[in-house]
Design a protein around this motif. Structure first.
Motif, PDB file in Angstrom:
ATOM      1  N   ASN A 269       0.887  -1.505  -0.200  1.00 10.71           N
ATOM      2  CA  ASN A 269       0.050  -0.068   0.206  1.00 10.71           C
ATOM      3  C   ASN A 269       0.678   1.144  -0.073  1.00 10.71           C
ATOM      4  OD1 ASN A 269      -2.127  -1.667   0.584  1.00 10.71           O
ATOM      5  ND2 ASN A 269      -2.761  -1.581   2.124  1.00 10.71           N
ATOM      6  N   ALA A 270       1.750   1.146   1.004  1.00  8.78           N
ATOM      7  CA  ALA A 270       2.785   2.428   0.886  1.00  8.78           C
ATOM      8  C   ALA A 270       4.097   2.744  -0.335  1.00  8.78           C
ATOM      9  CB  ALA A 270       3.692   1.825   2.182  1.00  8.78           C
TER      10      ALA A 270
ATOM     11  N   LEU B 123       6.884 -10.652  -4.441  1.00  6.70           N
ATOM     12  CA  LEU B 123       5.545 -11.188  -3.640  1.00  6.70           C
ATOM     13  C   LEU B 123       5.694 -12.838  -3.768  1.00  6.70           C
ATOM     14  CD1 LEU B 123       2.213  -9.348  -4.092  1.00  6.70           C
ATOM     15  CD2 LEU B 123       4.374  -8.819  -2.744  1.00  6.70           C
ATOM     16  N   PRO B 124       5.822 -13.745  -4.752  1.00  8.93           N
ATOM     17  CA  PRO B 124       6.191 -14.619  -4.298  1.00  8.93           C
ATOM     18  C   PRO B 124       6.745 -14.981  -3.492  1.00  8.93           C
ATOM     19  CG  PRO B 124       5.804 -14.182  -6.606  1.00  8.93           C
ATOM     20  CD  PRO B 124       6.149 -13.578  -5.990  1.00  8.93           C
ATOM     21  N   ALA B 125       7.909 -15.148  -3.551  1.00 12.11           N
ATOM     22  CA  ALA B 125       9.272 -15.290  -2.752  1.00 12.11           C
ATOM     23  C   ALA B 125       8.181 -15.161  -1.388  1.00 12.11           C
ATOM     24  CB  ALA B 125      10.525 -14.347  -2.548  1.00 12.11           C
ATOM     25  N   ILE B 126       7.513 -14.048  -1.167  1.00 14.88           N
ATOM     26  CA  ILE B 126       6.971 -14.204   0.874  1.00 14.88           C
ATOM     27  C   ILE B 126       5.471 -14.572   0.989  1.00 14.88           C
ATOM     28  CG2 ILE B 126       6.236 -11.646   1.505  1.00 14.88           C
ATOM     29  CD1 ILE B 126       7.295  -9.900   0.225  1.00 14.88           C
ATOM     30  N   LEU B 127       4.722 -14.951  -0.095  1.00 19.49           N
ATOM     31  CA  LEU B 127       4.044 -16.288   0.182  1.00 19.49           C
ATOM     32  C   LEU B 127       4.352 -17.477   0.198  1.00 19.49           C
ATOM     33  CD1 LEU B 127       1.745 -14.287  -2.555  1.00 19.49           C
ATOM     34  CD2 LEU B 127       1.088 -14.570  -0.185  1.00 19.49           C
ATOM     35  N   SER B 128       5.863 -18.055  -0.137  1.00 17.42           N
ATOM     36  CA  SER B 128       6.085 -19.098  -0.332  1.00 17.42           C
ATOM     37  C   SER B 128       7.166 -18.958   1.648  1.00 17.42           C
ATOM     38  CB  SER B 128       7.272 -19.931  -1.246  1.00 17.42           C
ATOM     39  OG  SER B 128       8.153 -18.171  -1.398  1.00 17.42           O
ATOM     40  N   GLY B 129       7.050 -18.030   2.044  1.00 20.29           N
ATOM     41  CA  GLY B 129       7.872 -18.604   3.205  1.00 20.29           C
ATOM     42  C   GLY B 129       9.224 -17.313   3.304  1.00 20.29           C
ATOM     43  N   GLU B 130       9.769 -17.125   2.125  1.00 18.60           N
ATOM     44  CA  GLU B 130      12.001 -16.939   2.125  1.00 18.60           C
ATOM     45  C   GLU B 130      11.870 -15.986   2.191  1.00 18.60           C
ATOM     46  OE1 GLU B 130      12.615 -17.959  -2.186  1.00 18.60           O
ATOM     47  OE2 GLU B 130      11.183 -18.963  -2.637  1.00 18.60           O
ATOM     48  N   VAL B 131      10.820 -15.398   3.033  1.00 13.76           N
ATOM     49  CA  VAL B 131      11.350 -13.411   3.563  1.00 13.76           C
ATOM     50  C   VAL B 131      10.640 -13.789   4.999  1.00 13.76           C
ATOM     51  CG1 VAL B 131      11.337 -11.128   2.900  1.00 13.76           C
ATOM     52  CG2 VAL B 131      10.714 -12.253   0.852  1.00 13.76           C
ATOM     53  N   SER B 132      11.754 -13.472   5.440  1.00 16.88           N
ATOM     54  CA  SER B 132      11.639 -12.852   7.478  1.00 16.88           C
ATOM     55  C   SER B 132      10.272 -12.430   7.419  1.00 16.88           C
ATOM     56  CB  SER B 132      12.751 -13.758   7.884  1.00 16.88           C
ATOM     57  OG  SER B 132      13.313 -12.153   7.838  1.00 16.88           O
ATOM     58  N   GLU B 133      10.132 -12.446   8.662  1.00 18.49           N
ATOM     59  CA  GLU B 133       9.179 -10.628   9.547  1.00 18.49           C
ATOM     60  C   GLU B 133      10.123 -10.106   9.412  1.00 18.49           C
ATOM     61  OE1 GLU B 133       6.191 -10.785  12.968  1.00 18.49           O
ATOM     62  OE2 GLU B 133       6.102 -12.474  11.896  1.00 18.49           O
ATOM     63  N   GLN B 134      11.091 -10.488  10.349  1.00 13.84           N
ATOM     64  CA  GLN B 134      12.269  -9.399  10.482  1.00 13.84           C
ATOM     65  C   GLN B 134      12.496  -8.831   9.839  1.00 13.84           C
ATOM     66  OE1 GLN B 134      13.379  -8.439  13.265  1.00 13.84           O
ATOM     67  NE2 GLN B 134      14.429  -7.083  12.877  1.00 13.84           N
ATOM     68  N   ALA B 135      12.459  -9.182   8.447  1.00 14.89           N
ATOM     69  CA  ALA B 135      13.211  -8.639   6.826  1.00 14.89           C
ATOM     70  C   ALA B 135      11.938  -7.388   6.829  1.00 14.89           C
ATOM     71  CB  ALA B 135      13.782  -9.728   5.782  1.00 14.89           C
ATOM     72  N   LEU B 136      10.966  -8.056   6.221  1.00 12.68           N
ATOM     73  CA  LEU B 136      10.116  -6.847   6.455  1.00 12.68           C
ATOM     74  C   LEU B 136       9.834  -6.061   7.186  1.00 12.68           C
ATOM     75  CD1 LEU B 136       7.144  -9.938   5.158  1.00 12.68           C
ATOM     76  CD2 LEU B 136       9.039  -8.237   3.353  1.00 12.68           C
ATOM     77  N   ARG B 137       9.316  -5.983   8.709  1.00 14.04           N
ATOM     78  CA  ARG B 137       9.448  -5.180   9.501  1.00 14.04           C
ATOM     79  C   ARG B 137      11.007  -4.390   9.303  1.00 14.04           C
ATOM     80  NH1 ARG B 137      10.530  -8.111  14.336  1.00 14.04           N
ATOM     81  NH2 ARG B 137       8.464  -9.629  14.253  1.00 14.04           N
ATOM     82  N   GLU B 138      11.668  -4.822   9.092  1.00 10.30           N
ATOM     83  CA  GLU B 138      13.328  -3.474   8.955  1.00 10.30           C
ATOM     84  C   GLU B 138      12.069  -2.827   7.815  1.00 10.30           C
ATOM     85  OE1 GLU B 138      16.129  -5.832   8.818  1.00 10.30           O
ATOM     86  OE2 GLU B 138      16.646  -6.254  11.459  1.00 10.30           O
ATOM     87  N   ARG B 139      11.788  -2.772   7.085  1.00 11.29           N
ATOM     88  CA  ARG B 139      11.300  -2.692   5.389  1.00 11.29           C
ATOM     89  C   ARG B 139      10.632  -1.478   6.358  1.00 11.29           C
ATOM     90  NH1 ARG B 139      11.433  -5.581  -0.734  1.00 11.29           N
ATOM     91  NH2 ARG B 139      11.103  -3.925  -1.477  1.00 11.29           N
TER      92      ARG B 139
ATOM     93  N   GLY C 184       9.625  -0.079   8.861  1.00  7.75           N
ATOM     94  CA  GLY C 184      10.000   1.341   9.443  1.00  7.75           C
ATOM     95  C   GLY C 184       9.435   1.691   9.862  1.00  7.75           C
ATOM     96  N   LYS C 185       8.764   3.321   9.783  1.00  8.83           N
ATOM     97  CA  LYS C 185       7.959   3.920  10.780  1.00  8.83           C
ATOM     98  C   LYS C 185       6.513   4.270   9.797  1.00  8.83           C
ATOM     99  CE  LYS C 185      11.511   6.080  14.024  1.00  8.83           C
ATOM    100  NZ  LYS C 185      12.163   6.881  14.351  1.00  8.83           N
ATOM    101  N   GLN C 186       5.858   3.296   9.511  1.00  7.75           N
ATOM    102  CA  GLN C 186       5.158   3.723   8.706  1.00  7.75           C
ATOM    103  C   GLN C 186       3.657   3.851   9.695  1.00  7.75           C
ATOM    104  OE1 GLN C 186       4.624   3.642   4.999  1.00  7.75           O
ATOM    105  NE2 GLN C 186       7.075   3.780   5.254  1.00  7.75           N
ATOM    106  N   PRO C 187       2.730   4.588   8.559  1.00 10.82           N
ATOM    107  CA  PRO C 187       1.576   4.663   9.684  1.00 10.82           C
ATOM    108  C   PRO C 187       0.912   3.387  10.047  1.00 10.82           C
ATOM    109  CG  PRO C 187       1.292   5.501   7.837  1.00 10.82           C
ATOM    110  CD  PRO C 187       2.709   5.526   7.779  1.00 10.82           C
ATOM    111  N   PRO C 188      -0.261   3.170  11.087  1.00 11.14           N
ATOM    112  CA  PRO C 188      -0.238   1.864  11.599  1.00 11.14           C
ATOM    113  C   PRO C 188      -1.469   2.049  10.720  1.00 11.14           C
ATOM    114  CG  PRO C 188      -0.915   3.443  13.280  1.00 11.14           C
ATOM    115  CD  PRO C 188       0.112   4.174  12.687  1.00 11.14           C
TER     116      PRO C 188
END
Length: 215
Positions: free
Chosen positions: A12-13, A21-37, A39-43
């Motif tokens: 959305n941002a 997206l396919p790599a994310i949906l297949s679990g190849e990308v960690s939650e930590q990596a996405l969290r770091e990316r 950043g400080k986006q609004p809730p």
């Protein structure tokens, strides 16, 4: 917050591309990596809904329908997880029906909600994705696109829409459901229409929202 929730907010941002997206949906990308990316986006506690509102922004012919469409997409994505065990990510952009003109062979299912409202919703997918979605609902015995697969996804759509009309009834709206329909190589060109691309572990497809029947 899950990987899917982070990913939808990043989409959305404008901080994720569809190729990722396919790599994310297949679990190849960690939650930590996405969290770091992230950043400080609004809730945002309703990111799928926000994707619909973003996709519909500036489309004057669906100004009256956009709230109902957003409500439906939230229920639809939740139902993909509940009944098909599929996570989903909604691209926050409206597609033009012309993208289907040169597409590989597709199948579509759709259903019309009538009564006090008129909403048509449906799925258009390439053969292999259509079959994969159908097997998620109907089991591995589903093999025939024209028979078993369309039956399974018509039933899935009927279940989702059954839940949706209960929500409408709770708002004192009296809806009805037509029988679901299926067809091949459909290009929807109807009024008050919103086409959204949805990514899942089974592949990506187009979710169609309209006020007129397109099958």
């Amino acid at each position: 917050m899950s990987c899917i929730e982070y990913s939808q907010r990043l989409l959305n941002a404008g901080l994720l591309t569809q190729k990722e997206l396919p790599a994310i949906l297949s679990g190849e990308v960690s939650e930590q990596a996405l969290r770091e990316r992230f950043g400080k986006q609004p809730p945002d506690t309703h990111p799928a809904r926000s994707a619909v509102l973003q996709a519909a922004k500036g489309l004057r012919d669906i100004e009256q329908e956009v709230t109902a469409y957003a409500d439906y997409v939230e229920l639809f994505t939740a139902s993909l997880y509940r009944f098909l065990k599929l996570s989903s990510l909604v691209i926050p952009q409206c597609l033009d029906a012309s993208v289907l003109e040169d597409a590989p062979h597709t199948w579509a299912v759709a259903q019309h909600i009538t009564g006090d409202v008129s909403i048509v919703n449906g799925i258009i997918a390439r053969d292999e994705v259509f079959l994969a979605l159908a097997r998620r609902y109907g089991g591995d015995a589903v093999e025939d696109l024209k028979g078993d697969a369309t039956d399974a996804l018509e039933e899935f759509l009927n279940v989702v829409n059954g839940l949706y009309i209960v929500e409408l009834a709770n708002r004192k709206i009296e809806p009805d459901l037509d029988f679901p329909l299926a067809n091949e190589d459909v290009i929807p060109r109807d009024s008050h229409q919103l086409l959204l691309r949805v990514y899942t572990e089974a592949g990506d497809f187009i979710l169609v929202l309209s006020t007129d029947a397109f099958l």
